[in-house]
Scaffold this motif. Sequence first.
Motif, mmCIF file in Angstrom:
data_model
loop_
_atom_site.group_PDB
_atom_site.id
_atom_site.type_symbol
_atom_site.label_atom_id
_atom_site.label_comp_id
_atom_site.label_asym_id
_atom_site.label_seq_id
_atom_site.Cartn_x
_atom_site.Cartn_y
_atom_site.Cartn_z
ATOM 1 N N TYR B 47 0.852 -1.187 0.000
ATOM 2 C CA TYR B 47 0.000 0.000 0.000
ATOM 3 C C TYR B 47 0.885 1.234 0.000
ATOM 4 O O TYR B 47 2.030 1.187 0.435
ATOM 5 C CB TYR B 47 -0.860 0.064 1.279
ATOM 6 N N LYS B 57 -3.990 1.123 -3.072
ATOM 7 C CA LYS B 57 -3.497 -0.244 -3.093
ATOM 8 C C LYS B 57 -2.262 -0.337 -3.983
ATOM 9 O O LYS B 57 -2.174 0.308 -5.025
ATOM 10 C CB LYS B 57 -4.572 -1.192 -3.620
ATOM 11 N N ILE B 60 0.152 -5.964 -4.047
ATOM 12 C CA ILE B 60 -0.239 -7.145 -3.248
ATOM 13 C C ILE B 60 -0.961 -6.732 -1.960
ATOM 14 O O ILE B 60 -0.520 -7.006 -0.858
ATOM 15 C CB ILE B 60 0.991 -8.035 -2.913
ATOM 16 N N PRO B 61 -2.114 -6.083 -2.060
ATOM 17 C CA PRO B 61 -2.783 -5.585 -0.851
ATOM 18 C C PRO B 61 -3.584 -6.622 -0.059
ATOM 19 O O PRO B 61 -3.979 -6.354 1.076
ATOM 20 C CB PRO B 61 -3.731 -4.530 -1.425
ATOM 21 N N GLU B 62 -3.804 -7.784 -0.651
ATOM 22 C CA GLU B 62 -4.688 -8.763 -0.007
ATOM 23 C C GLU B 62 -4.132 -9.190 1.345
ATOM 24 O O GLU B 62 -2.970 -9.579 1.464
ATOM 25 C CB GLU B 62 -4.864 -9.985 -0.912
ATOM 26 N N GLY B 63 -5.001 -9.139 2.347
ATOM 27 C CA GLY B 63 -4.613 -9.555 3.688
ATOM 28 C C GLY B 63 -4.031 -8.441 4.534
ATOM 29 O O GLY B 63 -3.687 -8.651 5.700
ATOM 30 N N TYR B 64 -3.931 -7.252 3.934
ATOM 31 C CA TYR B 64 -3.345 -6.101 4.624
ATOM 32 C C TYR B 64 -4.307 -4.907 4.579
ATOM 33 O O TYR B 64 -5.132 -4.790 3.678
ATOM 34 C CB TYR B 64 -2.040 -5.672 3.965
ATOM 35 N N SER B 65 -4.160 -4.031 5.540
ATOM 36 C CA SER B 65 -4.791 -2.717 5.476
ATOM 37 C C SER B 65 -3.798 -1.706 6.037
ATOM 38 O O SER B 65 -2.764 -2.090 6.598
ATOM 39 C CB SER B 65 -6.111 -2.685 6.250
ATOM 40 N N GLU B 79 -4.723 -8.093 9.346
ATOM 41 C CA GLU B 79 -5.983 -8.319 10.066
ATOM 42 C C GLU B 79 -6.007 -9.675 10.763
ATOM 43 O O GLU B 79 -6.493 -9.805 11.872
ATOM 44 C CB GLU B 79 -7.149 -8.192 9.100
ATOM 45 N N GLN B 85 2.520 -14.713 5.369
ATOM 46 C CA GLN B 85 2.877 -13.310 5.554
ATOM 47 C C GLN B 85 4.192 -13.154 6.308
ATOM 48 O O GLN B 85 4.601 -12.040 6.627
ATOM 49 C CB GLN B 85 1.742 -12.561 6.265
#
Lengths: 114, 113
Positions: B47, B57, B60-65, B79, B85
Amino acid sequence: AQSVSQHNHHVILSEAASLELGCNYSYGGTVNLFWYVQYPGQHLQLLLKYFSGDPLVKGIKGFEAEFIKSKFSFNLRKPSVQWSDTAEYFCAPTGSSNTGKLIFGQGTTLQVKP
Amino acid sequence: DVKVTQSSRYLVKRTGEKVFLECVQDMDHENMFWYRQDPGLGLRLIYFSYDVKMKEKGDIPEGYSVSREKKERFSLILESASTNQTSMYLCASKQGGGDTEAFFGQGTRLTVV
């Protein structure tokens, strides 16, 4: 979409050998080009950059890079490597936008044998 | 001297935990970035943020915020941590504009068990 490709992933050289690391990019519009270096155990730092003018730019520790617009390339060179050049090298093209994302190539690990 | 500081050098977390990685810069930079660095894959952008409360984004944003409530601080949130990860996470900041240099933190080595 912007992209960058570094051709050599792992390079092994003896001291005093010459170095050339390839970097090709795809970018719409004006591009600025950077090489960053990460020495073992240290944070990434700027090696050199190009954004206008003379396409041959010089950086720290005797490194230089040549911007060839027609080939979309920005290859890194050093005439004679030293053991202390052992590091990982990253090419990074960026656009002129204030809000643009910053992407890097896959990196090239350089190992210099004494 | 410019400084980007990541809150931890090493972290070990359990699968399913919520993980916070913090990054602070003291250069009043507009842009901040989070990457993960894995052998053979280079630096992959997770991000980035170009202003307070603004985020985009990466690849590779999946699984992150992320969260950016103050200009100097950019947080990465896992999360529900998973073993895939496990990685080195790098934070960077830079002034706006394409010709400006990025400055990096020392990295956080996260292991998820």
